[in-house]
Each structure stands twice: as C-alpha cells, then as structure tokens.
Enzyme design. Structure first.
Site, PDB file in Angstrom:
ATOM      1  N   LEU A 223       0.860  -1.181   0.000  1.00 33.41           N
ATOM      2  CA  LEU A 223       0.000   0.000   0.000  1.00 33.41           C
ATOM      3  C   LEU A 223       0.903   1.241   0.000  1.00 33.41           C
ATOM      4  O   LEU A 223       1.935   1.257   0.663  1.00 33.41           O
ATOM      5  CB  LEU A 223      -0.836  -0.035   1.283  1.00 33.41           C
TER       6      LEU A 223
ATOM      7  N   HIS B  54      -3.598  -3.040 -12.481  1.00 34.63           N
ATOM      8  CA  HIS B  54      -4.097  -4.232 -11.793  1.00 34.63           C
ATOM      9  C   HIS B  54      -4.524  -5.254 -12.844  1.00 34.63           C
ATOM     10  O   HIS B  54      -5.195  -4.896 -13.820  1.00 34.63           O
ATOM     11  CB  HIS B  54      -5.280  -3.861 -10.884  1.00 34.63           C
TER      12      HIS B  54
HETATM   13  C1  GAR Z   1       1.275  -7.377 -13.497  1.00 36.74           C
HETATM   14  O1  GAR Z   1       0.412  -8.301 -14.109  1.00 36.74           O
HETATM   15  C2  GAR Z   1       0.483  -6.384 -12.664  1.00 36.74           C
HETATM   16  O2  GAR Z   1      -0.776  -6.107 -13.179  1.00 36.74           O
HETATM   17  C3  GAR Z   1       0.376  -7.136 -11.362  1.00 36.74           C
HETATM   18  O3  GAR Z   1       1.622  -7.723 -11.177  1.00 36.74           O
HETATM   19  C4  GAR Z   1       2.155  -8.075 -12.461  1.00 36.74           C
HETATM   20  C5  GAR Z   1       3.588  -7.585 -12.513  1.00 36.74           C
HETATM   21  O4  GAR Z   1       4.219  -8.076 -13.669  1.00 36.74           O
HETATM   22  N1  GAR Z   1       0.032  -6.238 -10.283  1.00 36.74           N
HETATM   23  C6  GAR Z   1      -0.743  -6.599  -9.271  1.00 36.74           C
HETATM   24  O5  GAR Z   1      -1.195  -7.717  -9.165  1.00 36.74           O
HETATM   25  C7  GAR Z   1      -1.013  -5.493  -8.260  1.00 36.74           C
HETATM   26  N2  GAR Z   1      -2.127  -5.828  -7.440  1.00 36.74           N
HETATM   27  P1  GAR Z   1       5.634  -7.515 -14.097  1.00 36.74           P
HETATM   28  O6  GAR Z   1       6.504  -7.489 -12.841  1.00 36.74           O
HETATM   29  O7  GAR Z   1       6.145  -8.510 -15.087  1.00 36.74           O
HETATM   30  O8  GAR Z   1       5.435  -6.158 -14.669  1.00 36.74           O
END
Ligand code: GAR
Length: 193
Positions: free
Chosen positions: A90, A107
């Site tokens: 957060l 998200h």
């Molecule tokens: C992404 O899919 C993003 O939407 C998610 O984490 C992943 C990070 O991927 N975020 C969340 O779940 C936040 N609640 P990355 O590290 O390969 O960019």
C-alpha cells in the site's frame, strides 16, 4: 536529452512492465523513466533496471512506512509521476499527499472485481478461473489510500476460455498490459486522459 516529465517506476517482481515502459519512453522527447524503486532486493526487476541502464534503488519496509526516505529520494530526483508496475505494498500517506493524482497503478483484472489486499499476480488469475469468468482484463487507475480503489483511468478486456490456466491467462493479461500501459501513461502525463 533534457526531458520535461520524470517518472519513477515502483515494482516488486519480474519487471516486464517496467522494462516495456522504459523502452517505450526511451526515444520519446518529453518523458523519462528516471528511476526504478523496489522493495525486494532480489527481484528480477533489479536486473532489468541494470540491463536498461536505469538507476534502481531498494527501500526497506521501515524506509517506506516509518520515514520520509522514499519521498526525499523522489523529490531529490524531481520526480513528477510514480508508476506502480507490480508493486505489492500500500502506498503510504506521505507519498499520496506529495503526488496527488500522480500515482498510477496497473491491476491484472477488471476492478472492482478481484481487487484488494492479497489480490495480486497469479492469485488474481486463479480466482478469475475458479469463478468461471468468461472475461478478464486490466485496470489502470489512480492510487489512493486503499488497495485497488482509486479512480479508474482505463480498462481493456480479454476472453477467458475454458482451457485457460492461471499461466495462460497471465500471458494474455501481460500482453494487454504491455500494449496499453505505456500509452495510457503517456496520455495521462500529457493531460490527454
Ligand atoms: C502485473 O500483471 C500487474 O498487473 C500485477 O503484477 C504483475 C507484474 O508483472 N500487479 C498486481 O497484481 C497489483 N495488485 P511484471 O513485474 O512482469 O510487470
């Protein structure tokens, strides 16, 4: 190149979005990915930052929640926008106050569904599949003091098919994220969205 708008990307994991955003803005005249900030020393995003030649800094839980160290770091670098790309904490009030409508999160689901504390990455896709949803997608939104609740800026959807697994759905979602997130950031920082 002296760019007008300076972005800090916060991430806790693999960092594919951070890489995509950095590459997207590399040859744009106005926006610079100035720094990558992480709360996980050993996350692959750290290696990606190194490969991309972007300064990367680690802050501890204590730094984030008990001090102004992160805020001071961002001020010192004249950061205009904070982009959360797979950042799992957060955002504390000192940052929210310093960057009103200037902290943006992505998200991996269609909020308000499948959001909130503990809903991140793979867990989101597992829940979507367990509930037999036929659509999922991405939500890009301004960040407030609650998990995944700030004003929505943009959504895009994809189909969830009966043969999807959390892994295949994650791939579809990442594809959408990589396609849209940099473009939406560009529009927001230039006042076009
Ligand atoms: C992404 O899919 C993003 O939407 C998610 O984490 C992943 C990070 O991927 N975020 C969340 O779940 C936040 N609640 P990355 O590290 O390969 O960019």
């Amino acid at each position: 190149m002296n760019k007008n708008t300076r972005i800090a990307i916060f991430g806790s994991g693999n960092g594919t979005n951070a890489q995509r955003i950095t590459e997207f803005f590399a040859d744009k005249p106005d926006v610079e990915v100035n720094t990558i900030v992480t709360n996980k020393k050993d996350a692959y995003i750290v290696q990606r930052a190194k490969n991309l030649g972007v300064d990367c800094i680690y802050f501890s839980r204590h730094d984030f929640f008990e001090t102004d160290n992160v805020l001071n770091y961002l001020k010192q670098r004249n950061i205009d926008y904070v982009i959360l790309a797979g950042f799992l904490w957060l955002v504390p009030q000192n940052l929210l106050s310093a960057f009103p409508k200037r902290i943006i999160n992505i998200h991996p689901a269609l909020l308000p569904k499948y959001g909130g504390k503990g809903m991140y990455g793979e867990r989101v896709h597992e829940a979507v599949i367990a509930n037999h949803e036929t659509k999922s997608g991405i939500t890009i939104h301004f960040v407030d003091e609650h998990y995944d609740r700030g004003t929505t800026i943009f959504q895009a959807t994809c189909d969830v098919t009966p043969d999807d697994t959390p892994d295949t759905l994650a791939q579809k979602i990442h594809k959408l994220e990589h396609e849209h997130f940099p473009v939406v950031i560009e529009k927001v920082v230039s006042g076009r969205m």
